[in-house]
Design an enzyme around this catalytic site. Structure first.
Site, PDB file in Angstrom:
ATOM      1  CE1 TYR A  90      -3.597   2.363   0.728  1.00  0.00           C
ATOM      2  CE2 TYR A  90      -2.438   3.370   2.569  1.00  0.00           C
ATOM      3  CZ  TYR A  90      -3.455   3.371   1.580  1.00  0.00           C
ATOM      4  OH  TYR A  90      -4.374   4.329   1.837  1.00  0.00           O
ATOM      5  CG  ASP A 136       5.931   3.559   0.655  1.00  0.00           C
ATOM      6  OD1 ASP A 136       6.142   4.177   1.564  1.00  0.00           O
ATOM      7  OD2 ASP A 136       4.636   3.552   0.385  1.00  0.00           O
ATOM      8  CE  LYS A 149       2.447   4.582   8.341  1.00  0.00           C
ATOM      9  NZ  LYS A 149       1.024   4.759   8.785  1.00  0.00           N
TER      10      LYS A 149
HETATM   11  N1  HOZ Z   1      -3.384   3.786   6.293  1.00  0.00           N
HETATM   12  C1  HOZ Z   1      -3.252   3.383   7.582  1.00  0.00           C
HETATM   13  C2  HOZ Z   1      -3.018   2.136   7.893  1.00  0.00           C
HETATM   14  N2  HOZ Z   1      -2.058   1.318   7.186  1.00  0.00           N
HETATM   15  C3  HOZ Z   1      -4.535   4.074   8.553  1.00  0.00           C
HETATM   16  C4  HOZ Z   1      -5.695   3.297   8.665  1.00  0.00           C
HETATM   17  C5  HOZ Z   1      -6.749   3.971   9.149  1.00  0.00           C
HETATM   18  O1  HOZ Z   1      -6.661   4.909  10.261  1.00  0.00           O
HETATM   19  O2  HOZ Z   1      -7.945   3.735   8.850  1.00  0.00           O
END
Ligand code: HOZ
Length: 430
Positions: free
Chosen positions: A144, A239, A267
């Site tokens: 992701y 990433d 982060k």
């Molecule tokens: N994208 C984050 C988790 N990999 C945040 C998920 C969320 O807070 O919905």
């Protein structure tokens, strides 16, 4: 565990916020629950609106490496607040954070600050396309890279959690330039590069995946990405939004000894405030506006409060023994979980890479997204709910990683292992 106030707040939120949340996974839909509304946090603990407390292994999805409300970071933020919250003009603090990143992350000579991981990855890909004058990008199933259109192909995280094949609103015209293949598939990757290498602008990868659960690269995988991209004149983008400062001070590139061309960060570098960054070799980065023609901008980029939180957080990571202690705690927890799993004969296994953790409910050794998807999701849901009841706050999805902080104590770890034993015993007994 009382949930009345959280339920009330969620019902209120749903009237005016899509799904009641500002990011999908936290809605807890996949585990058939309503989200807990958090009131405060301190160290390794979260406190919700009903007065329950939890040992937190989400850590705001990674940033809180020092734990919550760290007094040094907080005091620096308070001091910075008194000087104004945003100027939309350069500050010395931006140089300071950039210098720290350049010194700590091996392949980064020059870095541009943005506001989120999504901004970092989409900007890095734009730069890679401009630099190589090619359109195609390669990603890996279950990785992701944020929610920009070109990444929403076989993506992990919320897309995997909600089982969305591809998002409506993303045009075929955009995703026709994205190729997604199996993570850790060395031979498939080589043959793709043999066939299309001269059209590939970049290959983007989570060097250790945190968004399909935690998956480590097999020996030779990252090396192959490096060799093949170099051979074909494509850029390699690591990433490291999740792995940056988490699997080593210098991220996965330091841990595995591979130098990507570009790196994306987020982060931890914001110390809990919204910061992303992308960086790499100077001759590539000099193409970004205003030095070069590749456009990318942001009103709040380099925000002084966010820079302050990032500087104070990164400063602490260089303390002697910081990572030894953090990783030892993560290993201790994961070893304890595996002991329980083995004792009870549960089809599962836990893993740690640095301060990142994962636990899959499958008997497969998970190497890619198709392995991860063999996990027993009903079992995960029962485990998640049971652990929450025992005061342990985990990511509400099989397809997310967990994070240790320097604030977690031996008592927290002991309590977590005991909770897992109680919960898994109860599940087995059903
Ligand atoms: N994208 C984050 C988790 N990999 C945040 C998920 C969320 O807070 O919905």
């Amino acid at each position: 565990m009382r949930v009345e106030r959280s339920t009330e707040l969620f019902n209120e939120a749903k009237k005016i916020i899509p799904g009641g949340v500002n990011s999908p996974v936290r809605a807890c839909k996949s585990v058939g629950m309503n989200p807990l509304f958090i009131k405060s946090a301190k160290g390794s603990k979260l406190f919700d609106a009903d007065g329950n407390s939890y040992i937190d292994y989400v850590g705001s999805w990674g940033p809180m490496i020092l734990g919550h409300a760290d007094p040094v970071v907080n005091n620096a933020i308070i001091e910075a607040l008194a000087q104004g919250t945003s100027y939309g003009a350069p500050t010395e603090r931006e140089i300071e954070l950039a210098r720290m990143i350049v010194d700590m992350v091996p392949s980064v000579d020059v870095v541009r600050m943005v506001n989120s991981g999504t901004e970092a990855t989409m900007s890095a890909v734009r730069l890679a396309r401009a630099y190589t004058k090619r359109d195609m990008i390669v990603k890996f199933d279950g990785c992701y890279h944020g929610h920009a259109d070109s990444f929403l192909v076989e993506a992990g995280s919320g897309v995997a959690t909600l089982d969305i094949a591809g998002s409506p609103g993303v045009t075929q015209d955009v995703v026709k330039h994205t190729l997604s293949i199996a993570y850790n598939g060395i031979e498939a990757f080589k043959s793709l590069m043999r066939e299309k290498g001269d059209q590939i602008a970049c290959v983007i990868v989570e060097p250790v995946v945190g968004n399909m659960g935690l998956v480590e690269p097999v020996p030779g995988f990252l090396e192959t990405l490096r060799e093949e991209t170099a051979r074909c004149g494509s850029l390699l983008i690591f990433d490291e939004v999740m792995t940056g400062f988490r699997v080593a001070l210098g991220g996965a590139q330091e841990r595995y000894g591979i130098m990507p061309d570009l790196t994306t960060l987020g982060k931890v570098i914001g110390g809990g405030l919204p910061v992303g960054a992308y960086g790499g070799r100077a001759e590539i980065m000099e193409n970004i506006a205003p030095q070069g023609p590749v456009y990318q901008a942001g009103t709040l980029s380099g925000n002084p409060i966010a820079m302050t939180a990032g500087i104070e957080t990164l400063r602490r990571l260089s303390n002697k023994g910081f990572y030894e202690e953090l990783f030892a705690k993560t290993d201790e927890l994961v070893a304890g979980l595996n002991r329980v799993i083995e004792k009870l004969g549960v089809k599962a296994s836990a893993k740690a890479v640095g301060s990142m953790m994962g636990l899959f409910f499958t008997d497969r050794d998970v190497k890619d997204f198709s392995d991860a998807k063999t996990s027993d999701l009903a079992m995960f849901t029962a485990y998640y709910r049971g652990m929450l009841n025992e005061g342990i706050y985990l990511a509400p999805s099989q397809f997310e990683a967990g994070f240790m902080s320097s604030s977690h104590t031996a008592a927290d770890i002991g309590k977590t292992i005991a909770a897992a034993e109680k919960v898994l015993t109860a599940i087995k007994g059903k």
